[in-house]
Structure formats: structure tokens, C-alpha cells
Design a protein around this motif. Structure first.
Motif, PDB file in Angstrom:
ATOM      1  N   MET A   1       0.830  -1.195   0.000  1.00 25.65           N
ATOM      2  CA  MET A   1       0.000   0.000   0.000  1.00 25.65           C
ATOM      3  C   MET A   1       0.873   1.257   0.000  1.00 25.65           C
ATOM      4  O   MET A   1       1.924   1.276   0.637  1.00 25.65           O
ATOM      5  N   ASN A   2       0.403   2.303  -0.663  1.00 22.99           N
ATOM      6  CA  ASN A   2       1.123   3.567  -0.600  1.00 22.99           C
ATOM      7  C   ASN A   2       0.578   4.405   0.571  1.00 22.99           C
ATOM      8  O   ASN A   2      -0.397   4.027   1.220  1.00 22.99           O
ATOM      9  N   GLU A   3       1.218   5.547   0.821  1.00 29.00           N
ATOM     10  CA  GLU A   3       0.838   6.373   1.976  1.00 29.00           C
ATOM     11  C   GLU A   3      -0.620   6.818   1.905  1.00 29.00           C
ATOM     12  O   GLU A   3      -1.335   6.792   2.906  1.00 29.00           O
ATOM     13  N   LYS A   4      -1.066   7.241   0.739  1.00 27.94           N
ATOM     14  CA  LYS A   4      -2.444   7.712   0.580  1.00 27.94           C
ATOM     15  C   LYS A   4      -3.446   6.607   0.909  1.00 27.94           C
ATOM     16  O   LYS A   4      -4.456   6.846   1.578  1.00 27.94           O
ATOM     17  N   GLN A   5      -3.171   5.391   0.468  1.00 27.85           N
ATOM     18  CA  GLN A   5      -4.068   4.264   0.751  1.00 27.85           C
ATOM     19  C   GLN A   5      -4.102   3.969   2.253  1.00 27.85           C
ATOM     20  O   GLN A   5      -5.163   3.700   2.815  1.00 27.85           O
ATOM     21  N   LYS A  67       3.606   6.700   6.969  1.00 32.46           N
ATOM     22  CA  LYS A  67       4.674   6.231   6.088  1.00 32.46           C
ATOM     23  C   LYS A  67       4.285   4.858   5.546  1.00 32.46           C
ATOM     24  O   LYS A  67       3.361   4.217   6.044  1.00 32.46           O
ATOM     25  N   THR A  68       5.009   4.387   4.569  1.00 25.01           N
ATOM     26  CA  THR A  68       4.802   3.023   4.090  1.00 25.01           C
ATOM     27  C   THR A  68       5.645   2.089   4.968  1.00 25.01           C
ATOM     28  O   THR A  68       6.554   2.550   5.673  1.00 25.01           O
ATOM     29  N   LYS A  70       8.007   0.365   4.097  1.00 25.07           N
ATOM     30  CA  LYS A  70       9.401   0.533   3.682  1.00 25.07           C
ATOM     31  C   LYS A  70       9.994   1.832   4.241  1.00 25.07           C
ATOM     32  O   LYS A  70      11.104   1.829   4.780  1.00 25.07           O
ATOM     33  N   THR A  71       9.271   2.946   4.121  1.00 26.70           N
ATOM     34  CA  THR A  71       9.840   4.237   4.520  1.00 26.70           C
ATOM     35  C   THR A  71       9.851   4.456   6.035  1.00 26.70           C
ATOM     36  O   THR A  71      10.633   5.272   6.526  1.00 26.70           O
TER      37      THR A  71
END
Length: 120
Positions: A1-5, A67-68, A70-71
Motif C-alpha cells: 500500500m502507498n501512503e495515501k491508501q 509512512k509506508t 518501507k519508509t
């Protein structure tokens, strides 16, 4: 998932919880398709590093930086200016009596909300 999701999933869950209200804070500015850049919001009250989510839970203010998976691994140690500003904002919220954290999933958000006292 990305941050927005992740943000959307967390905001959806938060706003269905009794005693909690939460909003998305947007400080990235407006996209200019001609210049292909985000134009800064020119307002002296925009604070660098403002968290993605702001809310009130059981009468307590809280913020969440999203954050994701990963980040988030480097969020607490990186010296990138953006993340340094975000960490400083979280620390300021805590200093003034609020609750603040960095999350990478709905589960992180749920665990964080459990740390907020139900009564003042």
C-alpha cells in the motif's frame, strides 16, 4: 500500500470509532500542471513537518505521520530535512500535551489509539 491508501484506511477506521474524530491535513500545496510542480501554500501558519492526520480521541489531541512499511524503517534515523521536520512536529505535539506517532498500517494506528486514555 502507498501512503495515501494507508491514510484513507486509517481515517475511515478512526472516524467510525466512538469518541474519535480525525481529518487529513494537506500541506503539500496545489499541483501546477503547466510547471509540473506543487505550488507552496503561502501562509505563515503552515508549520513545516505537520503530520498527515490530526484528530481528537476521548478529548485528547493526536497526530499521526503516515509512512509506508518501507519508509518507516528509516523515519526515526534519517537526516533528510522533511523527516527531521516531521519528527520535530511530533515531538512538539507531545511536549504540549498531545499524543503523536508515526504509523505504517491500520494495525499501527489501532495500537496507538489504545495508548490514549479514555478519560481526562
Amino acid at each position: 500500500m502507498n501512503e495515501k491508501q494507508i491514510e484513507n484506511q486509517v481515517l475511515e477506521w478512526l472516524n467510525y470509532q466512538p469518541g474519535i474524530v480525525a481529518i487529513k491535513v494537506n500541506t503539500t500545496g496545489t499541483y501546477d500542471p503547466t510547471r509540473k510542480v506543487f505550488r507552496k501554500i503561502k501562509n505563515k501558519f503552515i508549520h513545516l513537518g505537520t503530520s498527515d492526520i490530526f484528530g481528537i480521541a476521548y478529548s485528547w489531541p493526536f497526530t499521526m505521520e503516515v509512512k509506508t512499511p518501507k519508509t518507516i524503517k528509516t523515519f526515526w534515523t534519517t537526516q533528510k530535512k522533511r523527516e527531521v521536520n516531521q519528527r520535530e512536529f511530533l515531538q512538539m505535539v507531545i511536549k504540549y500535551g498531545g499524543f503523536a506517532t508515526c504509523i505504517a498500517s491500520l494495525e499501527d494506528a489501532m495500537a496507538f489509539i489504545k495508548t490514549i486514555p479514555r478519560h481526562r
